[in-house]
Each structure stands twice: as C-alpha cells, then as structure tokens.
Design a protein around this motif. Sequence first.
Motif, PDB file in Angstrom:
ATOM      1  N   GLU A 225       0.837  -1.209   0.000  1.00  7.75           N
ATOM      2  CA  GLU A 225       0.000   0.000   0.000  1.00  7.75           C
ATOM      3  C   GLU A 225       0.863   1.247   0.000  1.00  7.75           C
ATOM      4  OE1 GLU A 225      -2.773  -0.124   3.233  1.00  7.75           O
ATOM      5  OE2 GLU A 225      -3.931  -1.721   2.245  1.00  7.75           O
ATOM      6  N   ARG A 226       1.904   1.216   0.807  1.00  6.22           N
ATOM      7  CA  ARG A 226       2.784   2.372   0.905  1.00  6.22           C
ATOM      8  C   ARG A 226       3.391   2.702  -0.463  1.00  6.22           C
ATOM      9  NH1 ARG A 226       7.185   0.998   4.575  1.00  6.22           N
ATOM     10  NH2 ARG A 226       5.559   0.253   5.957  1.00  6.22           N
ATOM     11  N   GLN A 227       3.614   1.676  -1.261  1.00  6.80           N
ATOM     12  CA  GLN A 227       4.188   1.909  -2.593  1.00  6.80           C
ATOM     13  C   GLN A 227       3.122   2.011  -3.672  1.00  6.80           C
ATOM     14  OE1 GLN A 227       7.561   0.524  -4.312  1.00  6.80           O
ATOM     15  NE2 GLN A 227       8.608  -0.168  -2.485  1.00  6.80           N
ATOM     16  N   GLN A 228       1.878   2.091  -3.282  1.00 11.23           N
ATOM     17  CA  GLN A 228       0.743   2.148  -4.216  1.00 11.23           C
ATOM     18  C   GLN A 228       0.861   1.054  -5.254  1.00 11.23           C
ATOM     19  OE1 GLN A 228       0.614   6.251  -5.748  1.00 11.23           O
ATOM     20  NE2 GLN A 228       2.033   6.639  -4.063  1.00 11.23           N
ATOM     21  N   LEU A 229       0.970  -0.128  -4.762  1.00 12.34           N
ATOM     22  CA  LEU A 229       1.264  -1.244  -5.656  1.00 12.34           C
ATOM     23  C   LEU A 229       0.230  -2.337  -5.441  1.00 12.34           C
ATOM     24  CD1 LEU A 229       4.777  -2.486  -6.248  1.00 12.34           C
ATOM     25  CD2 LEU A 229       3.186  -4.127  -5.331  1.00 12.34           C
ATOM     26  N   ARG A 230      -0.318  -2.811  -6.534  1.00  9.96           N
ATOM     27  CA  ARG A 230      -1.279  -3.891  -6.432  1.00  9.96           C
ATOM     28  C   ARG A 230      -0.572  -5.204  -6.777  1.00  9.96           C
ATOM     29  NH1 ARG A 230      -5.843  -5.774  -9.032  1.00  9.96           N
ATOM     30  NH2 ARG A 230      -4.812  -5.300 -10.993  1.00  9.96           N
ATOM     31  N   ILE A 231      -0.890  -6.229  -6.030  1.00 14.34           N
ATOM     32  CA  ILE A 231      -0.283  -7.525  -6.334  1.00 14.34           C
ATOM     33  C   ILE A 231      -1.363  -8.436  -6.903  1.00 14.34           C
ATOM     34  CG2 ILE A 231       0.971  -9.493  -5.414  1.00 14.34           C
ATOM     35  CD1 ILE A 231       2.107  -7.710  -3.252  1.00 14.34           C
ATOM     36  N   ASP A 232      -1.145  -8.873  -8.134  1.00 18.16           N
ATOM     37  CA  ASP A 232      -2.091  -9.787  -8.784  1.00 18.16           C
ATOM     38  C   ASP A 232      -1.745 -11.214  -8.440  1.00 18.16           C
ATOM     39  OD1 ASP A 232      -3.803  -8.175 -10.200  1.00 18.16           O
ATOM     40  OD2 ASP A 232      -2.343  -7.886 -11.806  1.00 18.16           O
ATOM     41  N   LEU A 233      -2.728 -11.927  -7.945  1.00 12.86           N
ATOM     42  CA  LEU A 233      -2.506 -13.332  -7.650  1.00 12.86           C
ATOM     43  C   LEU A 233      -3.160 -14.133  -8.773  1.00 12.86           C
ATOM     44  CD1 LEU A 233      -1.147 -14.918  -5.474  1.00 12.86           C
ATOM     45  CD2 LEU A 233      -3.285 -15.007  -4.222  1.00 12.86           C
ATOM     46  N   ALA A 234      -2.334 -14.804  -9.593  1.00 13.43           N
ATOM     47  CA  ALA A 234      -2.881 -15.541 -10.739  1.00 13.43           C
ATOM     48  C   ALA A 234      -2.468 -17.002 -10.648  1.00 13.43           C
ATOM     49  CB  ALA A 234      -2.380 -14.929 -12.044  1.00 13.43           C
ATOM     50  N   LEU A 235      -3.046 -17.679  -9.661  1.00 11.49           N
ATOM     51  CA  LEU A 235      -2.735 -19.102  -9.503  1.00 11.49           C
ATOM     52  C   LEU A 235      -3.801 -19.886 -10.253  1.00 11.49           C
ATOM     53  CD1 LEU A 235      -2.050 -19.044  -5.667  1.00 11.49           C
ATOM     54  CD2 LEU A 235      -0.388 -18.858  -7.506  1.00 11.49           C
ATOM     55  N   SER A 236      -3.366 -20.894 -11.023  1.00 14.03           N
ATOM     56  CA  SER A 236      -4.386 -21.615 -11.774  1.00 14.03           C
ATOM     57  C   SER A 236      -5.281 -22.363 -10.783  1.00 14.03           C
ATOM     58  CB  SER A 236      -3.765 -22.549 -12.809  1.00 14.03           C
ATOM     59  OG  SER A 236      -2.931 -23.480 -12.201  1.00 14.03           O
ATOM     60  N   ALA A 237      -6.546 -22.442 -11.141  1.00 13.68           N
ATOM     61  CA  ALA A 237      -7.531 -23.051 -10.245  1.00 13.68           C
ATOM     62  C   ALA A 237      -7.159 -24.503  -9.985  1.00 13.68           C
ATOM     63  CB  ALA A 237      -8.913 -22.967 -10.879  1.00 13.68           C
ATOM     64  N   ALA A 238      -7.493 -24.972  -8.795  1.00 15.24           N
ATOM     65  CA  ALA A 238      -7.233 -26.369  -8.433  1.00 15.24           C
ATOM     66  C   ALA A 238      -5.774 -26.758  -8.625  1.00 15.24           C
ATOM     67  CB  ALA A 238      -8.140 -27.303  -9.228  1.00 15.24           C
ATOM     68  N   LEU A 239      -4.881 -25.883  -8.175  1.00 15.54           N
ATOM     69  CA  LEU A 239      -3.455 -26.212  -8.181  1.00 15.54           C
ATOM     70  C   LEU A 239      -3.236 -27.371  -7.205  1.00 15.54           C
ATOM     71  CD1 LEU A 239      -1.215 -24.730  -9.718  1.00 15.54           C
ATOM     72  CD2 LEU A 239      -0.757 -23.416  -7.659  1.00 15.54           C
ATOM     73  N   PRO A 240      -2.510 -28.419  -7.624  1.00 15.57           N
ATOM     74  CA  PRO A 240      -2.333 -29.556  -6.697  1.00 15.57           C
ATOM     75  C   PRO A 240      -1.543 -29.140  -5.457  1.00 15.57           C
ATOM     76  CG  PRO A 240      -1.525 -30.073  -8.913  1.00 15.57           C
ATOM     77  CD  PRO A 240      -1.846 -28.619  -8.897  1.00 15.57           C
ATOM     78  N   MET A 241      -1.734 -29.892  -4.381  1.00 19.91           N
ATOM     79  CA  MET A 241      -0.995 -29.632  -3.138  1.00 19.91           C
ATOM     80  C   MET A 241       0.498 -29.902  -3.360  1.00 19.91           C
ATOM     81  SD  MET A 241      -3.257 -28.857  -0.805  1.00 19.91           S
ATOM     82  CE  MET A 241      -3.695 -29.524   0.783  1.00 19.91           C
ATOM     83  N   VAL A 242       1.341 -29.166  -2.658  1.00 18.80           N
ATOM     84  CA  VAL A 242       2.784 -29.401  -2.745  1.00 18.80           C
ATOM     85  C   VAL A 242       3.257 -30.121  -1.487  1.00 18.80           C
ATOM     86  CG1 VAL A 242       3.241 -27.428  -4.225  1.00 18.80           C
ATOM     87  CG2 VAL A 242       3.311 -27.135  -1.748  1.00 18.80           C
ATOM     88  N   TYR A 243       4.421 -30.786  -1.615  1.00 16.29           N
ATOM     89  CA  TYR A 243       5.008 -31.484  -0.466  1.00 16.29           C
ATOM     90  C   TYR A 243       6.083 -30.562   0.097  1.00 16.29           C
ATOM     91  CZ  TYR A 243       7.113 -35.230   2.284  1.00 16.29           C
ATOM     92  OH  TYR A 243       7.591 -35.990   3.297  1.00 16.29           O
TER      93      TYR A 243
END
Length: 358
Positions: A225-243
């Motif tokens: 916010e301080r840097q007036q910056l938006r962060i886009d989260l573009a994770l593909s749907a139903a990403l498998p769980m990681v170990y």
Amino acid sequence: MTPPAARRRPAADAAPGLGAILGAIPFACAAYARADGALVAGNRGFTDAFSALPGHRDRAQLAAALGVPADADGAEARAPHSGHWYALHWRPLSLEGHDLELLTAVDISARLEALDTHKHQQEKLLFTSRLMSVGEMAATLAHELNQPLAAIVNYLNGSLRLVGQAGGPAQVERALVAARTQAEHASAVISRVREFVRAREPKRDAQDVTVIANTVLELLRLEAERQQLRIDLALSAALPMVYADRVMVEQVLLNLVKNAIEAMREIPAAQRELRIEGRVNLDDEIEVRVLDRGGGLDAAESEQLFSPFFTTKTDGLGIGLAICRSIIEYHEGRLFFEPRPDGGSVFAFTLPRAEGRL
Ligand SMILES: Nc1ncnc2c1ncn2[C@@H]1O[C@H](COP(=O)(O)OP(=O)(O)O)[C@@H](O)[C@H]1O
Ligand SMILES: [Mg+2]
C-alpha cells in the motif's frame, strides 16, 4: 535349400569348440559370422540378456535395437526390453577355419547405479555444506550487528531525551527519531534472520500454495500500500498440493515478493506491476513465478545473484536469495531467474506434488 536350423548354426556345427569356449565366459557372449553378420552361437548369458530382443540373431539388427553403431567397440548401450546397460566389445576370432566376430556384453547397470548414487550423495553434501555456510554466516553477522545496533538505539534515545530537556531544534529531534526508526528496523531484520537460522526442523506435508500466497500477501499488505502497488494473484484453479514445509515456503515467497517490490521502487507508480503466477509445469511440478516490472538484472549480476552477501541495495543484506535457494533445493526443487521479455524480472521456484509422498 538348406533347412533353417542347419543354416542358423553352420559354424557351431563345424567348430564344436566354440560352444564350450562361450560357455566358459562369465559375461553375455556370442559369435557372429564375419561374412553376413548372422548369429552363430551364444552362451547362456547372451540368451538370458538378448534373446527377447527381436533381431538379436543379426549383428546389424542387434546394434540398431541397442542404438549403437554396428562396429562400435566399447559402446555403452541400454537394452530397451530390460533397461539394463551393457558395455559392448567386438573382437575378431578365427576358429577352425571360420571367420567370426565375438561379442561380449558386460552388464554395467549396477556400476552405473552406484555412480549415480555417489553423484547424488555428493550433490547432497554440497547442498548441505552450502546451507550450513549461509546459516553460519547469517548467524555470525546477526550476532556481530546486534550489539552495536542496540547501542545505537540507546545513544539515540539518550540524545532525544537531552534534546527534549534542552528544548533543542525540532529538526534535530526529527532526525534522531528517523535514525532510531532505521536502527530498530535493522534490528528487526536481524532478529528475523536469527529466527530463521535457529535450525528449525523442517516438517513437510501437503500444503496449499494458494494459502501460502495469501499469508504472504497479508504480511506485505502495508508495504504494498505504501508503494501504491497492487499484487495480482494468478494461480491456476485447483493447483495440486505441494510437499513442503509451510513456513519455509512462505519465507521464500516473502523474500521474492519483497525483492520484486524493492525492484520497482524507482519506477513511476503507474508502471508498477507485480504478479504471482502458479501452474503445473511440464515436469509435473508446481511452479510459482513472481514477476515484476523493475530494472531487471544484467548478465554479471544474474551470475552472482544467489551468492551470499551479493546485494546492490544500500540497505540490503544480500542473503535473501541464497537462503531461498537452499530452502528450495532442500525441497528437491529449483529456484531460478529469468529476464521478463517486455521488461522486468521473473523469479520462479518449483516444488514437488504432495501426491504419492505422504
Ligand atoms: N526482482 C528483482 N529485480 C532485480 N534485481 C533483483 C531482484 N531480486 C533480487 N535482485 C538482485 O539480487 C540481489 C540479491 O537479492 P537478495 O539476496 O534478496 O538480497 P537483498 O535483497 O538484501 O539485496 C539484490 O540486491 C538485487 O540486486
Ligand atoms: Mg532481498
């Protein structure tokens, strides 16, 4: 016309000693006629290893099936039907008036496997020593810096009291407060490093990258916010769980996103664009990518990027990426940098799927 059986083994019939000689050789061994390349005789080892391979009765066809040139002496070949590796040797042999080519095929699978394991162990050792040296350096540094920083904060507090009592100039007071804020921030950074280095036993289980990313974004919300910056989260749907160890991966993503934010400090706010992408890559690993629109890196910089204490920032420690890489390697993944084609950087890491690991 000659009956097929007789045609197949003319020299063996004519050279009765051949079978006995082959039988005494402890490797897969066979004799082919030099004239037409037809199999004359093979010992038990040869039958076991190659009789399932179509074309093994013909020298050229056998070589083709093994993927080596027909006359390649000393070639190492993988038998496609068994997966075993053989060192192949051809030697001319004239026996009782017959001109033959003698093939020995030594099974080297076990040796190759041992070599492979050895290499793997060496890599592991290298990785462990790298992790230790980064950790040790960080711990030493944290220890060395902690005391002077605490002293600086004390002196600043003392000076602030004196300025307050004397009713000194407001600019001096503001400068002292600013200096104290910086020193406190430096202390906070160091205690975070120490916390990380205090060898927490990693604990891996099934983790959701989306949850990890949201935790990290929450931690960085104020800074963004301080840097007036938006962060886009573009994770593909139903990403498998990681170990993975959740806290360790959070640490990695936090570092990468912080670097991305810092890389865009100098560019106009309207151009600042930070994306986090997540997908399954071609190797069936989960790949998380952090993309920014900062100045990127030149070739020399990108070579040193992961070395401990490499930093181009006046307030940088230069151990973030080194630690991140150790963490990702511990997870059998890769951490790498790619220039972003239309400007900026991509820092990406891979993690194995949890499926089949629990
Ligand atoms: N997203 C990025 N864009 C450009 N340069 C980067 C980026 N991330 C890291 N770097 C470079 O790598 C260096 C090392 O990063 P890091 O190990 O996190 O240490 P620090 O952030 O303390 O400098 C940085 O100083 C910077 O030069
Ligand atoms: Mg950093």
